[in-house]
Design an enzyme around this catalytic site. Structure first.
Site, mmCIF file in Angstrom:
data_model
loop_
_atom_site.group_PDB
_atom_site.id
_atom_site.type_symbol
_atom_site.label_atom_id
_atom_site.label_comp_id
_atom_site.label_asym_id
_atom_site.label_seq_id
_atom_site.Cartn_x
_atom_site.Cartn_y
_atom_site.Cartn_z
ATOM 1 C CB CYS A 406 -0.964 -0.030 1.179
ATOM 2 S SG CYS A 406 -2.335 1.136 1.041
ATOM 3 C CG HIS A 543 -3.445 -3.894 2.796
ATOM 4 N ND1 HIS A 543 -2.585 -3.401 3.756
ATOM 5 C CD2 HIS A 543 -4.024 -2.808 2.213
ATOM 6 C CE1 HIS A 543 -2.642 -2.077 3.761
ATOM 7 N NE2 HIS A 543 -3.504 -1.689 2.835
ATOM 8 C CD GLU A 545 -1.249 -6.663 4.928
ATOM 9 O OE1 GLU A 545 -1.484 -5.506 5.351
ATOM 10 O OE2 GLU A 545 -0.789 -6.887 3.796
#
Length: 589
Positions: A406, A543, A545
């Site tokens: 990001c 993102h 994750e």
């Protein structure tokens, strides 16, 4: 439907989320389908506008819900997909009740906390608990409900009352309560004290709820005498008092409480054997248990380190980057490397800080230069951004593996614009609205006046560009993970941003060697950045994750850790890592 409520006492942040996730995982190992709900008693509608330093990271779901970080724990442990409605806040409940009052649904009645607000809470739970959370499309068998905060807090009182009513609404065999409490160790002899647990259980009982399980958090294994005392004074059997000591990894917690017979107790208490479970589900559960057991064994055996520098601005509270940290752990396990994570405050890398705090400046740069890989995660605001830009430049020029997420992608683009393309005044519209060269700009459809829920959120597609098949590392990683096939050029990941790379500068960047290998469906929004002549220099606007799992690491993170491990082999004369890495401290979940 079976419901298990998890509450907490004595202090907040005691590990209710991990305990709830661990119970859910164990129930899955016997073939049950499990969902989870987190109750947060604050007035915010969601977690989107809350400070990461105060509350930890904001976790984002497929539907764009900005929720409490514990929903990330649920998704990772249980490998399920939740919705924004799985996170209940006081703000959401009151908003719902007020909207219904305005429509006339309570016409002629005085709207009160009891029964109208408490009824709305119970109805919300029953509705959400029935939503399928996996690819089967089947309704869950068990719903784990975590009540945030501490029993006795004023703000959680309506939820406690709702749960008191709910136990009778669904029936004794369908409702159980697990209470997580602290057992502190006091004095030079290390005496474990049970009084705080007795007090919080007494408080719970005064509110109309009785604990079926008491999970005692302690730095060491609970003494037998203390366990007996808690059993006697808290009106539960000894087998209902669980010793949940500090462990080297949260992955150990499910097996730790399994060894203490928690599944046998829940089978009897909730009559779980009455639930019809298919042979395929039982087999799937047995496989899950074997995989999780192997995961914990592998974690403890890891010895060869990989050193990752995380350059962020919220490093004072590591939960601000919880999903990033967990994703690195997942990839470290897959690569059979012991993760040593160095937390670097981005501001300390900035040149102007050299005069203000020369020692921290020097130590931060030493940590950065000794790392095998550099990761710059997401964030907001101007503080620390020049330090992140400096970290990206060091990684690019010294061929150190780099992963930008990001804002991490955006600062790498700014750095490239300044130092390769010659645009010395290049910046982001977020950081400098008067910058001559705004290489990162606000997305035109995003509100600049309202903050809550106005970003580009949730699951979105990224399409790999033609011509990247033969050389793009990130594309190959997704193909190897079977996230995309060679005939299918797109991948879906979760987003949370309001700024993007300025499309007007893209052709200049690519002419200089910075390629945007992944874009959105229009081709105008840059999603993945990659340097061609670098071992691993990748940035993602999304993102990754949020979708990483212990048994299924995120492809960008896996590639980053693999590249960092390879860099570690080639490095020479590196300084010995300090003993402040994740793997070198007990994880007090």
């Amino acid at each position: 439907m079976k419901y298990i409520l998890i509450s907490g006492g004595v202090i907040s942040g005691i590990g209710k989320g991990i305990f709830a996730s661990s119970l859910g995982l164990l129930l899955k190992t016997i073939g049950l389908r499990v969902t989870a709900i987190k109750i947060d008693p604050y007035m915010n509608i969601d977690a989107g506008t809350m400070s990461p330093i105060e509350h930890g990271e904001v976790f984002v779901l497929n539907d764009g819900g900005e929720v409490d970080l514990d929903l990330g724990n649920y998704e990772r442990f249980l490998d399920i997909t939740l919705t924004k409605d799985n996170n209940i806040t006081t703000g959401k409940i009151y908003q719902k009740v007020i909207n219904e009052e305005r429509k006339g649904d309570y016409l002629g009645k005085t709207v009160q906390v009891v029964p109208h607000v408490t009824d709305a809470m119970q109805e919300w739970i029953e509705r959400v608990a029935a939503i399928p959370v996996d690819e089967s499309g089947e309704k869950p068998d068990v719903c784990i409900i975590e009540l945030g905060g501490t029993v006795g807090d004023i703000e959680s009182a309506p939820f406690v009352e709702a749960m008191r009513q709910f136990q009778f609404r669904v029936g004794y065999k369908n409702f159980a309560l697990g209470h997580v409490s602290l057992v502190p160790i006091i004095g030079p002899v290390g005496e474990q004290k049970s009084k705080p647990t007795q007090a919080t259980i007494r408080e719970l009982r005064s509110l109309g709820l009785s604990a079926d399980l008491i999970a005692c958090r302690c730095s060491t294994t609970l003494d037998n005498d203390v366990q007996n005392k808690i059993s006697m004074f808290c009106h539960v059997g000894k087998d209902q008092v669980l010793s949940v000591r500090d462990v080297s990894s949260t992955y150990h917690v499910p097996l730790l409480i399994r060894e203490q017979g928690v599944l046998d107790f829940l089978r009897k208490r909730l009559d779980l054997d009455s639930i019809n479970i298919s042979s395929a589900q039982i087999e799937k559960g047995e496989t899950l248990l074997k995989q999780w057991t192997k995961l914990t064994i592998d974690h403890d055996r890891l010895s060869q380190p990989v050193i990752i520098a995380l350059v962020g601005k919220y490093t004072n509270l590591q939960d601000s980057y919880l999903s990033v940290k967990k994703s690195l752990e997942h990839s470290g396990l897959r690569c059979e490397r012991k993760l040593i994570l160095k937390w670097i405050e981005a501001s300390y890398l900035e040149a102007e800080y050299e005069k203000e705090g020369p020692e921290k400046y020097r130590e931060s740069w030493e940590d950065l230069k000794s790392a095998d890989g550099i990761l710059v995660p997401g964030g907001f605001g101007t503080r620390g951004t020049e330090g992140k830009i400096a970290a990206a430049r060091y990684a690019r020029e010294n061929k150190v593996p780099y992963l930008g997420i990001c804002l991490g992608l955006q600062v790498a683009v700014i750095e490239f614009a300044r130092n390769v393309c010659g645009l010395e005044a290049a910046n982001s519209e977020e950081l400098d609205k008067n910058a001559i060269h705004q290489v990162v700009v606000n997305m035109p459809e995003i509100s600049t006046t309202h903050l809550g829920g106005t970003m580009r959120l949730g699951l979105r597609s990224t399409i790999f560009q033609n011509g990247t098949e033969s050389w793009s590392t990130i594309r190959k990683l997704y193909e190897n993970a079977q996230s995309i096939s060679k005939d299918d050029h797109h991948v879906v990941e979760r987003h949370r941003h309001r700024y993007e790379v300025n499309p007007a500068h893209v052709s200049m960047f690519e002419a200089k060697g910075l390629h945007f290998v992944g874009r959105d469906e229009t081709g105008e929004r840059m999603e993945i950045m990659e340097l061609k002549d670098h071992p691993f220099f990748i940035g993602t606007q999304f993102h990754p994750e949020y979708l990483s799992r212990p048994l299924k690491p995120s492809p960008p993170f896996l590639g980053f850790v693999m590249a960092s491990a390879e860099f570690s082999k080639k490095s020479v004369l590196k300084s010995k890592p300090k003993t402040n890495g994740i793997s070198e401290t007990h994880n007090q979940f």
